[in-house]
Design an enzyme around this catalytic site. Structure first.
Site, PDB file in Angstrom:
ATOM      1  N   LYS A   1       4.123  15.387   0.893  1.00 52.38           N
ATOM      2  CA  LYS A   1       5.298  14.991   0.110  1.00 52.38           C
ATOM      3  C   LYS A   1       5.427  15.879  -1.124  1.00 52.38           C
ATOM      4  O   LYS A   1       6.519  16.330  -1.474  1.00 52.38           O
ATOM      5  CB  LYS A   1       5.191  13.511  -0.306  1.00 52.38           C
ATOM      6  CG  LYS A   1       5.407  12.546   0.859  1.00 52.38           C
ATOM      7  CD  LYS A   1       5.050  11.107   0.502  1.00 52.38           C
ATOM      8  CE  LYS A   1       5.159  10.224   1.745  1.00 52.38           C
ATOM      9  NZ  LYS A   1       4.730   8.828   1.521  1.00 52.38           N
TER      10      LYS A   1
ATOM     11  N   GLN B   1       2.260   5.303  -3.049  1.00 54.80           N
ATOM     12  CA  GLN B   1       1.769   5.426  -1.678  1.00 54.80           C
ATOM     13  C   GLN B   1       1.030   4.148  -1.266  1.00 54.80           C
ATOM     14  O   GLN B   1       0.180   3.640  -2.002  1.00 54.80           O
ATOM     15  CB  GLN B   1       0.838   6.642  -1.555  1.00 54.80           C
ATOM     16  CG  GLN B   1       0.365   6.937  -0.141  1.00 54.80           C
ATOM     17  CD  GLN B   1       1.494   7.305   0.815  1.00 54.80           C
ATOM     18  OE1 GLN B   1       2.492   7.896   0.420  1.00 54.80           O
ATOM     19  NE2 GLN B   1       1.338   6.963   2.089  1.00 54.80           N
TER      20      GLN B   1
ATOM     21  N   ASP C   1      11.604   5.068  -1.978  1.00 54.59           N
ATOM     22  CA  ASP C   1      11.100   4.517  -0.720  1.00 54.59           C
ATOM     23  C   ASP C   1      12.058   3.458  -0.159  1.00 54.59           C
ATOM     24  O   ASP C   1      11.962   3.097   1.013  1.00 54.59           O
ATOM     25  CB  ASP C   1       9.743   3.833  -0.955  1.00 54.59           C
ATOM     26  CG  ASP C   1       8.571   4.634  -0.437  1.00 54.59           C
ATOM     27  OD1 ASP C   1       8.756   5.396   0.538  1.00 54.59           O
ATOM     28  OD2 ASP C   1       7.471   4.503  -1.002  1.00 54.59           O
TER      29      ASP C   1
HETATM   30  N1  GUN Z   1       2.461   4.387   3.640  1.00 53.98           N
HETATM   31  C1  GUN Z   1       2.819   4.565   4.928  1.00 53.98           C
HETATM   32  N2  GUN Z   1       4.121   4.869   5.004  1.00 53.98           N
HETATM   33  C2  GUN Z   1       4.587   4.881   3.754  1.00 53.98           C
HETATM   34  C3  GUN Z   1       5.867   5.149   3.184  1.00 53.98           C
HETATM   35  O1  GUN Z   1       6.860   5.416   3.863  1.00 53.98           O
HETATM   36  N3  GUN Z   1       5.932   5.076   1.840  1.00 53.98           N
HETATM   37  C4  GUN Z   1       4.877   4.754   1.079  1.00 53.98           C
HETATM   38  N4  GUN Z   1       5.045   4.688  -0.233  1.00 53.98           N
HETATM   39  N5  GUN Z   1       3.685   4.513   1.563  1.00 53.98           N
HETATM   40  C5  GUN Z   1       3.556   4.568   2.892  1.00 53.98           C
END
Ligand code: GUN
Length: 317
Positions: free
Chosen positions: A77, A121, A144
């Site tokens: 990311k 995350q 998100d």
């Molecule tokens: N953990 C697994 N998938 C995601 C996601 O799409 N966003 C976040 N913040 N954590 C995750």
């Protein structure tokens, strides 16, 4: 849309002919290629933002602890943000960080003018209430799309910041001309991150939606009916290929390690590809799309915070 691919909506010309087909005939939905296109759009919009406002859009990514899968995602990311012209603010906290400390950091980021998007995350370490942390994120920076305000807006047909993986499924379907209006769509998995917002996205796209979960009585029958199938279970090969309806569009959100250590989805790929009309590969399907939509959300959040509504990606030019 009907079960047969010819009636389900033809793919646009640029996807026909040259597009690779999986054994048996399903068209491979190339998430990597579409994600590259989305990222190119994001780069242009990010550059235009920087030219107009004198700073780049900014994305803060918080990771607490060192879950190995999370570390890979977070690295991707951050790298993708920088490549798209988005400023990346890294916050790596030790696994024993208190909830109060995490909440204080989120509050600081909420008030930081250089930060347009905040991503926490998941999973968070045991003992930290993830809902509390997600609820603390300013909905205007919730790239998100997990905040109840953004979930509620999506449920009310007025989406703002939309969860990245479901948004990626919709974009991929659009790119390949897969008709969703009227389609019988089945989502397997009802998580807050994917299954539930996926159902809301499909409803927004005017599909007839079924959501399956551990309480579902006859999963096979539900899957067999699906003209559009979204698998978001998190178990390698959980859905046998022979359950897939001939001609269906299959979106496999799962990223699991198979017994041989390779990455596999939730759907048994070979037999499913032999029956489906379209199918996403794992890897190379929704993984890259999820990151691309996160970057798109970040630029949208930046424009929206600057008072530009609708942001570029929501405009109908
Ligand atoms: N953990 C697994 N998938 C995601 C996601 O799409 N966003 C976040 N913040 N954590 C995750």
């Amino acid at each position: 849309m009907s079960a047969s691919s010819s009636e389900a909506g033809a793919a646009p010309a640029h996807h026909q002919g040259a597009a690779p087909r999986a054994a048996g005939g399903a068209l491979l939905l190339d998430g990597k290629a579409v994600a590259a296109r989305v990222r190119a759009e994001v780069s242009e919009r990010a550059a235009a933002f920087a030219a107009r406002y004198g700073r780049r859009p900014g994305l803060a990514v918080l990771q607490v602890g060192e879950d190995p899968a999370s570390s890979v995602y977070v690295r991707n990311k951050r790298r993708s943000s920088l490549e798209a012209g988005i400023e990346s603010f890294a916050h790596d906290l030790p696994a024993d960080t208190s909830e109060a400390r995490i909440l204080a950091l989120v509050q600081a980021l909420n008030h930081d003018e250089l930060v347009d998007g905040i991503l926490v995350q998941l999973p968070l370490p045991k003992g930290v209430d993830a809902n509390r942390v997600m609820d603390a994120v300013d909905p205007a920076k919730d790239v998100d799309g997990f905040h109840p305000v953004n979930t509620g807006l999506l449920a009310q047909k007025r989406p703002r910041l939309r969860p990245c993986t479901p948004f990626g499924v919709i974009r991929l379907a659009q790119e390949y001309g897969i008709a969703l209006t009227g389609a019988r769509a089945t989502v397997v998995g009802a998580s807050n991150i994917v299954g539930r917002p996926m159902a809301l996205e499909l409803l927004l796209a005017r599909a007839t939606v079924t959501v399956c979960h551990t309480g579902t009585r006859d999963l096979r029958a539900e899957v067999e009916r699906a003209e559009v199938l979204v698998a978001a279970v998190g178990k390698a090969g959980f859905i046998p290929g022979e359950w897939v309806r001939p001609g269906a569009a299959v979106f496999d959100v799962g990223i699991n390690r198979g017994s041989d250590g390779k990455l596999v989805g939730d759907v048994e790929f070979g037999p499913a590809a032999a029956r489906a009309g379209w199918i996403t590969p794992v890897p190379g399907g929704l993984g890259p799309m999820t990151i691309a939509m996160l970057l798109s959300n970040t630029v949208d959040a930046a424009y929206t915070r600057a008072g530009v509504w609708p942001p570029p990606s929501l405009r109908r030019e």
